[in-house]
Design an enzyme around this catalytic site. Structure first.
Site, mmCIF file in Angstrom:
data_model
loop_
_atom_site.group_PDB
_atom_site.id
_atom_site.type_symbol
_atom_site.label_atom_id
_atom_site.label_comp_id
_atom_site.label_asym_id
_atom_site.label_seq_id
_atom_site.Cartn_x
_atom_site.Cartn_y
_atom_site.Cartn_z
ATOM 1 N N ASP A 131 0.817 -1.212 0.000
ATOM 2 C CA ASP A 131 0.000 0.000 0.000
ATOM 3 C C ASP A 131 0.857 1.271 0.000
ATOM 4 O O ASP A 131 1.996 1.256 0.448
ATOM 5 C CB ASP A 131 -0.905 -0.016 1.248
ATOM 6 C CG ASP A 131 -2.079 0.934 1.113
ATOM 7 O OD1 ASP A 131 -2.347 1.419 -0.004
ATOM 8 O OD2 ASP A 131 -2.728 1.206 2.136
ATOM 9 N N LEU A 155 10.921 -20.332 -4.214
ATOM 10 C CA LEU A 155 9.881 -19.484 -3.619
ATOM 11 C C LEU A 155 8.545 -19.599 -4.369
ATOM 12 O O LEU A 155 8.530 -19.538 -5.600
ATOM 13 C CB LEU A 155 10.361 -18.021 -3.671
ATOM 14 C CG LEU A 155 9.345 -16.954 -3.241
ATOM 15 C CD1 LEU A 155 9.212 -16.903 -1.726
ATOM 16 C CD2 LEU A 155 9.747 -15.570 -3.769
ATOM 17 N N HIS A 192 2.356 3.485 -9.004
ATOM 18 C CA HIS A 192 2.190 2.043 -9.245
ATOM 19 C C HIS A 192 3.400 1.478 -9.988
ATOM 20 O O HIS A 192 3.851 0.371 -9.709
ATOM 21 C CB HIS A 192 0.898 1.775 -10.022
ATOM 22 C CG HIS A 192 -0.341 2.179 -9.269
ATOM 23 N ND1 HIS A 192 -0.564 1.811 -7.967
ATOM 24 C CD2 HIS A 192 -1.413 2.947 -9.624
ATOM 25 C CE1 HIS A 192 -1.721 2.316 -7.561
ATOM 26 N NE2 HIS A 192 -2.253 3.019 -8.549
#
Ligand code: IPE
Ligand code: IPE
Ligand code: MG
Length: 255
Positions: free
Chosen positions: A34, A145, A51
């Site tokens: 965020d 991962l 963004h």
């Protein structure tokens, strides 16, 4: 471990004098990414630039999680409520996502990263669906991962989706009502086979879940910081892990 993500400023596992216990790395880290908009606003830039800058942080954190042998990293990319944003911003976010998957896919794959999606894919634009399905399919046998991308994800939506499937499977005789327990419900969630997050990180100063992993967060540790996501660096990840390693997780019991 094979690792190609090394870079010139590689500082190993000791960043900013934070010494992590490599035997107690959280297995599953979840991040609510965020603050992109506020990062841009501070710089008098359009939100879209925030963004875009956020993608850089994604690169750094994915790389670092791999190095630290974190098994699962879940990133909250787009919530079921984010459709409320202006169409232009939604389109920008979807384009950034498709571009990220296209441009990063090779590197992620060569580093043994397994890409996985959680959420309702059906409402995403075709280009995102194609890139996402492709990336998941091509990396499904990777053993490093697991990068879990929460896109059009909402914790409540996930529970509704699970309820519907449970009812339908009872009707079809696949399961019985008496089979319903916590484990069965977990297996009907998008996060099936993924352990609950050990730590949920939220930068940008907000201290709320915003519909993220509602069922799974029952015993997660929460870690907040005021840094906006595009400014979140590996040192911040190390700080969060360090704090996590110094918490006393009791799970309701006593020590
Ligand atoms: C996070 O940054 C990105 C998404 C929610 C998609 P925001 O866009 O929410 O940034 P702020 O909260 O407005 O600063
Ligand atoms: C949560 O951030 C969703 C993502 C980071 C993808 P928001 O910015 O949408 O959350 P609120 O609206 O501040 O709760
Ligand atoms: Mg926000």
């Amino acid at each position: 471990m094979m690792f190609k993500f090394l870079d010139k400023q590689d500082e190993g596992f000791k960043v900013d004098n934070i010494k992590l216990d490599m035997n107690n790395i959280p297995k599953h880290i979840a991040i609510i990414m965020d603050g992109n908009g506020r990062w841009a606003k501070k710089r008098k830039l359009p939100r879209a630039m925030g963004h875009k800058a956020g993608v850089e942080a994604v690169r750094e954190i994915v790389k670092e999680c791999s190095k630290l042998n974190v098994e699962y990293l879940t990133l909250y990319v787009f919530s079921t409520e984010n459709w409320k944003r202006p169409q232009e911003e939604v389109t920008t976010l979807m384009n950034i996502l498709a571009k990220y998957l296209k441009s990063e896919f090779k590197e992620l794959d060569s580093n043994n990263v397994k890409i996985n999606h959680i959420g309702d894919m059906s409402k995403l634009p075709d280009i995102c669906q194609t890139e996402l399905t492709d990336a998941c399919e091509k990396t499904k046998t990777n053993t490093g991962l697991t990068l879990n991308l929460a896109i059009n994800y909402g914790g409540r939506n996930e529970i509704v989706h699970a309820f519907k499937n449970i009812v339908s499977d009872i009707k079809d005789g696949i399961i019985n009502e008496s089979d319903i327990d916590e484990k069965l419900i977990s297996n009907y969630l998008y996060t099936k086979n993924i352990p609950d997050p050990d730590i949920i990180i939220r930068p940008s100063g907000e201290q709320r879940l915003s519909n993220f992993l509602l069922w799974q967060c029952a015993y997660s540790e929460f870690w907040y910081s005021n840094i906006n996501w595009p400014d979140f660096k590996k040192v911040d990840l190390h700080r969060a892990i360090y704090d996590y390693q110094n918490r006393d997780r009791r799970f309701g019991g006593i020590k």
